[in-house]
Design a protein around this motif. Sequence first.
Motif, PDB file in Angstrom:
ATOM      1  N   LYS A  21       0.824  -1.204   0.000  1.00 45.50           N
ATOM      2  CA  LYS A  21       0.000   0.000   0.000  1.00 45.50           C
ATOM      3  C   LYS A  21       0.860   1.258   0.000  1.00 45.50           C
ATOM      4  N   GLU A  22       1.954   1.232   0.768  1.00 42.94           N
ATOM      5  CA  GLU A  22       2.837   2.394   0.840  1.00 42.94           C
ATOM      6  C   GLU A  22       3.516   2.645  -0.502  1.00 42.94           C
ATOM      7  N   GLU A  23       4.023   1.567  -1.124  1.00 40.55           N
ATOM      8  CA  GLU A  23       4.681   1.717  -2.422  1.00 40.55           C
ATOM      9  C   GLU A  23       3.707   2.206  -3.482  1.00 40.55           C
ATOM     10  N   PHE A  27       3.884   5.605  -5.637  1.00 40.97           N
ATOM     11  CA  PHE A  27       3.927   5.508  -7.089  1.00 40.97           C
ATOM     12  C   PHE A  27       2.819   6.363  -7.721  1.00 40.97           C
ATOM     13  N   GLN A  28       1.622   6.312  -7.153  1.00 38.29           N
ATOM     14  CA  GLN A  28       0.486   7.059  -7.687  1.00 38.29           C
ATOM     15  C   GLN A  28       0.693   8.562  -7.616  1.00 38.29           C
ATOM     16  N   SER A  29       1.566   8.994  -6.735  1.00 37.59           N
ATOM     17  CA  SER A  29       1.846  10.435  -6.617  1.00 37.59           C
ATOM     18  C   SER A  29       2.903  10.902  -7.602  1.00 37.59           C
ATOM     19  N   GLU A  32       4.467  10.706 -13.581  1.00 38.02           N
ATOM     20  CA  GLU A  32       4.327   9.876 -14.780  1.00 38.02           C
ATOM     21  C   GLU A  32       3.372   8.702 -14.576  1.00 38.02           C
ATOM     22  N   TYR A  33       2.765   8.616 -13.415  1.00 40.74           N
ATOM     23  CA  TYR A  33       1.885   7.476 -13.108  1.00 40.74           C
ATOM     24  C   TYR A  33       0.771   7.298 -14.137  1.00 40.74           C
ATOM     25  N   GLU A  34       0.130   8.422 -14.549  1.00 40.84           N
ATOM     26  CA  GLU A  34      -0.994   8.329 -15.481  1.00 40.84           C
ATOM     27  C   GLU A  34      -0.574   7.772 -16.838  1.00 40.84           C
ATOM     28  N   HIS A  35       0.683   8.046 -17.246  1.00 41.73           N
ATOM     29  CA  HIS A  35       1.178   7.503 -18.517  1.00 41.73           C
ATOM     30  C   HIS A  35       1.154   5.977 -18.473  1.00 41.73           C
ATOM     31  N   TYR A  36       1.589   5.406 -17.346  1.00 41.78           N
ATOM     32  CA  TYR A  36       1.656   3.961 -17.238  1.00 41.78           C
ATOM     33  C   TYR A  36       0.282   3.323 -17.174  1.00 41.78           C
ATOM     34  N   VAL A  37      -0.651   4.006 -16.560  1.00 42.47           N
ATOM     35  CA  VAL A  37      -2.025   3.505 -16.521  1.00 42.47           C
ATOM     36  C   VAL A  37      -2.571   3.391 -17.937  1.00 42.47           C
ATOM     37  N   LYS A  38      -2.315   4.414 -18.767  1.00 42.27           N
ATOM     38  CA  LYS A  38      -2.798   4.404 -20.154  1.00 42.27           C
ATOM     39  C   LYS A  38      -2.119   3.304 -20.967  1.00 42.27           C
ATOM     40  N   ILE A  39      -0.805   3.131 -20.748  1.00 39.08           N
ATOM     41  CA  ILE A  39      -0.074   2.098 -21.485  1.00 39.08           C
ATOM     42  C   ILE A  39      -0.630   0.718 -21.165  1.00 39.08           C
ATOM     43  N   MET A  40      -0.874   0.461 -19.883  1.00 38.83           N
ATOM     44  CA  MET A  40      -1.383  -0.842 -19.501  1.00 38.83           C
ATOM     45  C   MET A  40      -2.806  -1.059 -19.995  1.00 38.83           C
ATOM     46  N   SER A  69      21.206   7.386  -9.368  1.00 35.54           N
ATOM     47  CA  SER A  69      21.432   8.731  -8.845  1.00 35.54           C
ATOM     48  C   SER A  69      20.680   8.962  -7.545  1.00 35.54           C
ATOM     49  N   GLY A  70      20.445   7.890  -6.763  1.00 34.89           N
ATOM     50  CA  GLY A  70      19.765   8.090  -5.493  1.00 34.89           C
ATOM     51  C   GLY A  70      18.489   7.293  -5.432  1.00 34.89           C
ATOM     52  N   PRO A  71      17.837   7.323  -4.299  1.00 30.05           N
ATOM     53  CA  PRO A  71      16.631   6.515  -4.066  1.00 30.05           C
ATOM     54  C   PRO A  71      15.386   7.095  -4.698  1.00 30.05           C
ATOM     55  N   VAL A  72      15.303   6.976  -6.054  1.00 35.25           N
ATOM     56  CA  VAL A  72      14.124   7.440  -6.769  1.00 35.25           C
ATOM     57  C   VAL A  72      13.668   6.340  -7.712  1.00 35.25           C
ATOM     58  N   ILE A  73      12.397   6.372  -8.084  1.00 34.00           N
ATOM     59  CA  ILE A  73      11.887   5.399  -9.053  1.00 34.00           C
ATOM     60  C   ILE A  73      12.250   5.861 -10.448  1.00 34.00           C
TER      61      ILE A  73
END
Length: 300
Positions: A21-23, A27-29, A32-40, A69-73
């Motif tokens: 749930k935390e991840e 991710f939803q915040s 680029e989250y909406e781009h991936y929703v559309k792709i899927m 370059s650090g702790p980012v997705i």
Amino acid sequence: MLDDKKDDIFLSRWINGELSKEELSEFQSHPEYEHYVKIMAGADALDLKSYDVEKELYAIKSKRSLKKSGPVIKLWPYFAAAASIAIILGLFFFGPNKSFSTDYGQKLIVALPDGSEMTLNAKSIASFDKSNWDNNRTITLEGEAFFKVKKGSKFTVTTKNGEVSVLGTQFNVNSHNSLFEVNCFEGKVSVVNNKKKEILTAGNAYRNLGKTYEKWTFGESTPSWLTNTSSFRSIPIRYVFKELEEQYNIKIVEKGLNLGYKYTGTFPNDNIEVALKTVFSTLGIEYSLSQDGKTVVLEK
């Protein structure tokens, strides 16, 4: 947020519904989250049940050197992976202004910005301005394409030989050299060619060969080439030869034949032996195929 190991498989875990749930919340915040929703959503529509997403993600990432370059997705590498899946399947859902093309014997389905669909035949090129589609609904075509237009949508297909304007219809455009042919399968199209305007309704076709204009009716519901059969109605054999070359990546060498001779018939696009025999036996022409299968020499 994520360590490097998790970062490498983050998107595949999201696809499989394995995020905590935390991840998922983090991710939803992401912007680029909406781009991936559309792709899927597009991938789901293509029924990718047998496609190994994780394997493809790994294969693509193994070929690239990604800097940490650090702790980012790191989302864009996965966007490239998802885009690669779409390209492999011959469907383009997103992207800026681009040109779409097919090679010998290929067909390609392209989703247009308004939800309409364009299918390109072999050795064809089409382009449009996606970023400015609302103001410039023009598709430039060289070759042959079949269009399924979403109800209520309008656009114009422009070729060097003429233009076709549409409204909620299905139609085929073939523009090669001096050949310009339009077949309307559903609805209505407006055709402009050499300052001559024609309105075609379902079951009607128009052709211009230089200075010769023709109109006729037909009963087919879709172009035959969509099901791997090229068909011709009283057309000069030079265009039949060109279609053979484009479907099979061959070169036809003729010796003084009358290329204006009219041909009516069909040939399959998935069996070169049958295709050559069908066309040339009908024409009463002897032929030989080179050992490498790339050259057909015709004899009178």
